[in-house]
Motif scaffolding. Structure first.
Motif, PDB file in Angstrom:
ATOM      1  N   SER A  25       0.824  -1.208   0.000  1.00  0.00           N
ATOM      2  CA  SER A  25       0.000   0.000   0.000  1.00  0.00           C
ATOM      3  C   SER A  25       0.861   1.263   0.000  1.00  0.00           C
ATOM      4  CB  SER A  25      -0.934   0.006   1.215  1.00  0.00           C
ATOM      5  OG  SER A  25      -0.207   0.143   2.422  1.00  0.00           O
ATOM      6  N   THR A  57      -5.278  -1.124   0.697  1.00  0.00           N
ATOM      7  CA  THR A  57      -4.510  -2.327   0.377  1.00  0.00           C
ATOM      8  C   THR A  57      -5.042  -3.045  -0.854  1.00  0.00           C
ATOM      9  OG1 THR A  57      -3.897  -2.634   2.688  1.00  0.00           O
ATOM     10  CG2 THR A  57      -3.686  -4.534   1.242  1.00  0.00           C
ATOM     11  N   GLY A 117      -3.461  -0.716  -3.545  1.00  0.00           N
ATOM     12  CA  GLY A 117      -2.270  -1.548  -3.597  1.00  0.00           C
ATOM     13  C   GLY A 117      -2.204  -2.364  -4.873  1.00  0.00           C
TER      14      GLY A 117
END
Length: 249
Positions: free
Chosen positions: A66, A117, A121
């Motif tokens: 992230s 995330t 991410g």
């Protein structure tokens, strides 16, 4: 840099445990040099050491997917060590599956964590892959069977994974001119350490019963699909969400 300039190279995020680790093992066994990425450097090093001891080629590195700078550094390391990148397996994800709540009761801080995330991410890893991968490679992201099942209580988690599915299919079209395939793997209930954590026997039995074979999947079974998509036999599969769930209902 490796003496074998023709060796294919894989970056595997979330590669120190569960599905990511099994994928890294299989890819290394198929002859790829593997960069194993984990949030924790020690775990990444341990996984790489195991793969190397088994005769493979691997390097461990710690990175938070992230964090944009960490993702850039991950790809820098893969290129400087092995000379290029051919396969990216993004198995790192937020463990949001264990946080069930209705949309009405959702803590938006949890939604923000999932976004950072799972969506941001994944986008950052795929972005670096799109910019740096050699032609003819494969990008593999991860969704979940929960998106298809539309189970109450999983709204935030499913939304984050559904976004990955949509993004993956678009990226496949964008990468087509370079002969790079992009697919998402969507596992059903799988007996990873993370999945089993905090679940009692009754809960696990109920999840296993959703599959016609009356059991949970294994990380190795999911990794076999990853290895297929990463190799020449799977290269005509592109722009797909592959449900690997044992027929879970």
């Amino acid at each position: 840099m490796t003496q074998d300039a023709q060796r294919r190279v894989a970056v595997v995020t979330g590669g120190s445990r569960g599905i990511g680790l099994e994928s890294a093992r299989l890819l290394a066994g198929n002859g790829l040099a593997v960069v194993v990425c984990s949030r924790h450097q020690g775990e990444a090093d341990a996984a790489a050491k195991e793969i190397t001891a088994a005769g493979g080629t691997a390097l461990g590195t710690g990175a938070d997917v992230s964090d944009e700078d960490a993702v850039v550094a991950l790809f820098d390391l893969a290129e400087s060590t092995y000379g290029g990148i051919d396969v990216v397996v993004h198995a790192a994800a937020h463990a949001g599956l264990g946080r069930t709540t209705t949309v009405a009761e959702l803590d938006l801080a949890v939604l923000d964590e999932l976004y950072r995330t799972n969506i941001r991410g994944t986008f950052m890893v795929a972005q670096q892959a799109a910019r740096r991968m050699r032609d003819g490679g494969a990008i593999i992201t991860f969704s979940t069977a929960v998106v298809q099942l539309a189970m109450p209580g999983y709204g935030a988690y499913s939304a984050s994974k559904g976004a990955i599915e949509a993004f993956t299919l678009i990226l496949a079209r964008e990468m087509g001119g370079r002969d790079i395939t992009v697919n998402a793997v969507a596992p059903g209930p799988t007996a990873t350490e993370l999945f089993l954590e905090g679940k009692d026997d009754a809960t696990l039995a109920g999840l296993a019963a959703r599959a016609p074979m009356n059991r949970l999947g294994t990380p190795a079974e999911i990794a076999e699909v990853v290895a297929f998509l990463a190799g020449p036999a799977g290269h005509w599969v592109n722009g797909q969400v592959i449900q690997v769930n044992g027929g879970v209902l």
